[in-house]
Write an enzyme that holds these catalytic residues in place. Structure first.
Site, PDB file in Angstrom:
ATOM      1  N   ASP A  41     -29.131  52.405  39.844  1.00  0.00           N
ATOM      2  CA  ASP A  41     -28.006  51.787  39.124  1.00  0.00           C
ATOM      3  C   ASP A  41     -28.261  50.304  38.869  1.00  0.00           C
ATOM      4  O   ASP A  41     -27.917  49.769  37.819  1.00  0.00           O
ATOM      5  CB  ASP A  41     -26.701  51.923  39.929  1.00  0.00           C
ATOM      6  CG  ASP A  41     -26.262  53.373  40.020  1.00  0.00           C
ATOM      7  OD1 ASP A  41     -26.792  54.201  39.253  1.00  0.00           O
ATOM      8  OD2 ASP A  41     -25.413  53.681  40.881  1.00  0.00           O
ATOM      9  N   LYS A 119     -36.211  84.628  32.375  1.00  0.00           N
ATOM     10  CA  LYS A 119     -35.488  84.537  31.113  1.00  0.00           C
ATOM     11  C   LYS A 119     -34.180  83.817  31.438  1.00  0.00           C
ATOM     12  O   LYS A 119     -33.328  84.351  32.161  1.00  0.00           O
ATOM     13  CB  LYS A 119     -35.218  85.922  30.533  1.00  0.00           C
ATOM     14  CG  LYS A 119     -34.611  85.860  29.145  1.00  0.00           C
ATOM     15  CD  LYS A 119     -34.637  87.243  28.511  1.00  0.00           C
ATOM     16  CE  LYS A 119     -34.237  87.220  27.052  1.00  0.00           C
ATOM     17  NZ  LYS A 119     -32.952  86.613  26.777  1.00  0.00           N
ATOM     18  N   CYS A 425       0.510  89.552  57.539  1.00  0.00           N
ATOM     19  CA  CYS A 425       1.467  90.462  58.167  1.00  0.00           C
ATOM     20  C   CYS A 425       1.738  89.938  59.568  1.00  0.00           C
ATOM     21  O   CYS A 425       0.822  89.522  60.271  1.00  0.00           O
ATOM     22  CB  CYS A 425       0.848  91.851  58.223  1.00  0.00           C
ATOM     23  SG  CYS A 425       1.523  92.917  59.504  1.00  0.00           S
TER      24      CYS A 425
HETATM   25  S1  IVH Z   1     -39.654  82.923  24.462  1.00  0.00           S
HETATM   26  C1  IVH Z   1     -41.387  83.825  20.812  1.00  0.00           C
HETATM   27  N1  IVH Z   1     -39.099  82.472  26.976  1.00  0.00           N
HETATM   28  O1  IVH Z   1     -34.314  84.441  24.989  1.00  0.00           O
HETATM   29  C2  IVH Z   1     -40.462  84.054  21.885  1.00  0.00           C
HETATM   30  N2  IVH Z   1     -37.315  82.892  25.470  1.00  0.00           N
HETATM   31  O2  IVH Z   1     -34.282  86.848  23.367  1.00  0.00           O
HETATM   32  C3  IVH Z   1     -39.320  83.138  21.857  1.00  0.00           C
HETATM   33  N3  IVH Z   1     -35.093  82.783  26.517  1.00  0.00           N
HETATM   34  O3  IVH Z   1     -33.844  82.829  21.948  1.00  0.00           O
HETATM   35  C4  IVH Z   1     -38.597  83.049  23.091  1.00  0.00           C
HETATM   36  N4  IVH Z   1     -35.794  82.268  28.522  1.00  0.00           N
HETATM   37  O4  IVH Z   1     -33.014  81.669  24.056  1.00  0.00           O
HETATM   38  C5  IVH Z   1     -38.615  82.762  25.750  1.00  0.00           C
HETATM   39  N5  IVH Z   1     -38.734  82.006  29.211  1.00  0.00           N
HETATM   40  C6  IVH Z   1     -38.268  82.291  28.001  1.00  0.00           C
HETATM   41  C7  IVH Z   1     -36.879  82.411  27.760  1.00  0.00           C
HETATM   42  C8  IVH Z   1     -36.442  82.730  26.472  1.00  0.00           C
HETATM   43  C9  IVH Z   1     -34.739  82.501  27.746  1.00  0.00           C
HETATM   44  C10 IVH Z   1     -34.144  83.125  25.420  1.00  0.00           C
HETATM   45  C11 IVH Z   1     -34.273  82.265  24.213  1.00  0.00           C
HETATM   46  C12 IVH Z   1     -34.533  83.199  23.082  1.00  0.00           C
HETATM   47  C13 IVH Z   1     -34.042  84.507  23.610  1.00  0.00           C
HETATM   48  C14 IVH Z   1     -34.785  85.640  22.976  1.00  0.00           C
END
Ligand code: IVH
Length: 633
Positions: A41, A119, A425
């Site tokens: 900060d 994912k 209760c």
């Molecule tokens: S690759 C060419 N990697 O999933 C491939 N997508 O279903 C493009 N997503 O729109 C996506 N984690 O929002 C990729 N590790 C990951 C991901 C990922 C989440 C999402 C992303 C994409 C959607 C596709």
């Protein structure tokens, strides 16, 4: 009057920006800060002061410029340099094997190396240094740069040399689970609208037209790919792109890995599924990508999805169903818990038909009515919950639930202690539900571990008056047990043997089995380690209990009042007389193993060598602590 600028001012500003960016990266990306918050900060204040004095030196990448002004116009559309794509889905291991086979055939290879990563459940963004855009229709996205800039883990400037002319990073903006809960708690307190889930909250935050609002939302980012790049040596594998992205200062997934073949892809799935609950953010599956970029090119695309990647989806943790009725269950300590009966629905890998509603306040806060269409959630070991009501689907006449004024089991009056959400209760041991629950708890695996003495038999024993309290279990005869429904002589003998076996226990398990209010397993163990005998504990006063670390005044009061009640004293006497025993060595303090003391552990998923309970016991024996959820610490 504009101040004249000396080169020393420019230098100071430059140095401060570099230093702040460095600490920012350590804190938000590496999760490994080097300086205290106050030191950080102080640097920021120093920079702000200089920039206030010399406004002509302000540049948009300055760390002071993350949060800009509210947008005057609607969100602008921008075109991506290459389209943002979707992924093909796989639902079981067989789909992954097929995916690999197809790739191997196309490429003429025996074995393919894959990049594997979670994912993430958020929103896809493309960061072009410096433009950020949501996915839009694939080719065109919304320009949300002003909001993406407020996400602290996204650097405003790439941090390593040589700086590429163009560098486009793709990834996911998401809201960590803890941040989402904090946000919703705050919204509930302020009477605001709750967000459905972290994904929704992230989407709403990113599309807000005021960066000041977005800046207050706990958003984070993880990169998962490279778009256009110029003026830099191009990577040849996906793994190398991730390494490059990381080197330039952007966050990548700590779970990212390159594996050698499809078998390793599948074992990664098991490992990540186990870890899913303990991750700080929500994931909905795993993405597998062919690691070699030339191979990716050869495999190409079908419509909007690459052939070189696939997403293996986890079972959904949230589903929609209809709430059919609300019942009230009475627990061991008399707490009344409303439980929703829902139309059976497959969620989080199992079919559920009962969902807890916690308490009256929760029903009111979420405005849950009988007949409503609701979103239910079941994640990991957590009991299923109602997340929200879909108000748009509410039918006319959906009934509000009226909380009972009397115990549904024994008719006793119910009371609510001021400041507490639970209604209880007042029937105590005269309430059959409380008796049943006390018996079930006593015989449960982590307590006296009487195998075969579960819900059904406990209910029968209680309703025909064979056992009124936990000590009666040890007075049962073979004939009495055999007289129960669907209980033969052999099963009666087995149960009697189990009851006999349970007499050999430990002090800690015995204390836990007594079911003292709020005394869970770890407190029971702590008491067993602190007091050399049961008699000594029974005579302890609140002061000496509060003196023990981790025991607060409420718990101390519960313990003292439990041992004061003559009914409890009698039961304990009867239990000891029936032969319950434990070794005194069990009460010796633990011998900490190096590396375990002062550490806190979370045990989730399936372990290969022992059960979770065994693992918890061993961690505690080694001096570690066990908790149920992951904190930032
Ligand atoms: S690759 C060419 N990697 O999933 C491939 N997508 O279903 C493009 N997503 O729109 C996506 N984690 O929002 C990729 N590790 C990951 C991901 C990922 C989440 C999402 C992303 C994409 C959607 C596709």
């Amino acid at each position: 009057m504009v101040q004249s600028i000396t080169s020393s001012v420019t230098k100071s500003i430059d140095r401060l920006r570099k230093e702040i960016n460095y600490h920012n990266h350590r804190y938000y990306v590496l999760d490994d800060p080097e300086v205290s918050d106050s030191e950080y900060d102080r640097l920021m204040l120093e920079l702000k002061a200089l920039e206030d004095k010399y406004p002509q030196l302000i540049v948009s990448e300055s760390p002071t410029q993350r949060v800009g002004a509210k947008l005057a116009d609607d969100v602008q559309k921008v075109k991506h340099s290459s389209p943002m794509l979707s992924l093909e889905n796989a639902f079981d291991a067989e789909d992954i094997v097929k995916f690999d086979k197809r790739n191997r055939e196309k490429l003429g290879l025996d074995k393919i190396s894959y990049a594997v990563e979670p994912k993430l459940d958020g929103l896809a963004v493309s960061l072009r240094y410096e433009k950020g855009a949501t996915r839009g229709d694939g080719n065109v996205g919304e320009d949300i740069t002003h909001n993406v800039r407020t996400i602290p883990s996204i650097p405003l400037k790439l941090i390593a040399e040589p700086i590429p002319e163009v560098f486009e990073v793709r990834g996911e903006v998401f809201m960590p689970k803890s941040g989402f809960e904090r946000l919703n708690r705050q919204a509930a307190q302020e009477g605001g609208k709750l967000f459905m889930n972290p994904r929704n909250a992230a989407a709403g935050s990113l599309r807000n037209d005021d960066p000041k609002v977005t800046a207050k939302r706990p958003l984070d980012f993880i990169a998962y790919g490279l778009g256009a790049a110029q003026g830099i040596k191009l990577p040849t594998t996906y793994g190398e792109s991730i390494a490059l992205i990381k080197r330039l200062g952007l966050p990548i997934s700590p779970e990212f890995k390159v594996v050698n073949d499809v078998d390793e892809c599948i074992s990664y799935f098991g490992k990540l599924a186990t870890k899913r609950e303990s991750l700080a953010y929500e994931i909905d599956g795993i993405v597998y990508k062919v690691n070699d970029l030339k191979s990716q090119e050869k495999l190409g695309y079908v419509s909007r999805a690459p052939r070189w990647a696939i997403a293996f989806k986890f079972p959904a943790q949230e589903e929609t169903t209809v709430l059919l009725a609300i019942e009230v269950q009475v627990g061991r300590t008399g707490a009344l818990t409303p439980v929703a009966k829902v139309e059976p629905v497959f969620v989080g890998g199992v079919t559920i038909s009962n969902v807890t509603l916690h308490n009256q306040d929760e029903i009111e806060r979420k405005d849950i009515r009988i007949g409503d269409t609701v979103v239910v959630r079941r994640a990991g070991d957590v009991i299923p919950q109602v997340v929200s009501v879909i108000k748009g689907k509410r039918k006319k006449g959906a009934l509000k639930f009226k909380f009972p004024q009397n115990c549904p089991e024994c008719g006793s009056e119910v009371i609510q202690t001021p400041g507490e959400a639970v209604v209880r209760c007042t029937g105590g041991s005269s309430c059959p539900a409380q008796r049943r629950e006390a018996l079930k708890h006593f015989s449960s695996r982590r307590a006296m571990n009487i195998e075969g003495l579960g819900e059904k038999i406990v209910t029968q024993l209680e309703s025909c008056g064979l056992v009124a309290d936990i000590a009666d279990i040890y007075q049962l005869t073979k004939e009495q047990i055999a007289s129960l429904e669907r209980m033969g002589a052999k099963s009666a003998e087995n149960l009697l043997n189990e009851i006999e076996k349970s007499k050999d226990t430990s002090f800690g398990k015995f204390l836990y089995a007594l079911g003292i209010r709020e005394v869970g397993e770890s407190t029971a163990q702590l008491l067993a380690e602190t007091f050399t005998s049961l008699e000594e504990l029974m005579e302890a006063d609140t002061e000496s209990l509060v003196a023990i670390n981790d025991i607060g005044p409420v718990m101390a009061e519960n313990i003292v009042s439990f041992f004061k009640q003559s009914r409890n004293k009698q039961i304990i006497k009867k239990l000891i007389l029936s032969g319950i025993r434990w070794e005194v060595s069990d009460t010796k303090p633990v011998t900490p193993l190096s590396g375990f003391a002062d550490k806190v552990f979370v045990v989730t998923g399936t372990l290969s060598d022992m059960t979770r309970d065994e693992a918890k016991d061993r961690i505690k024996q080694a001096g570690g602590k066990v908790t149920n959820s992951v904190s930032k610490k």
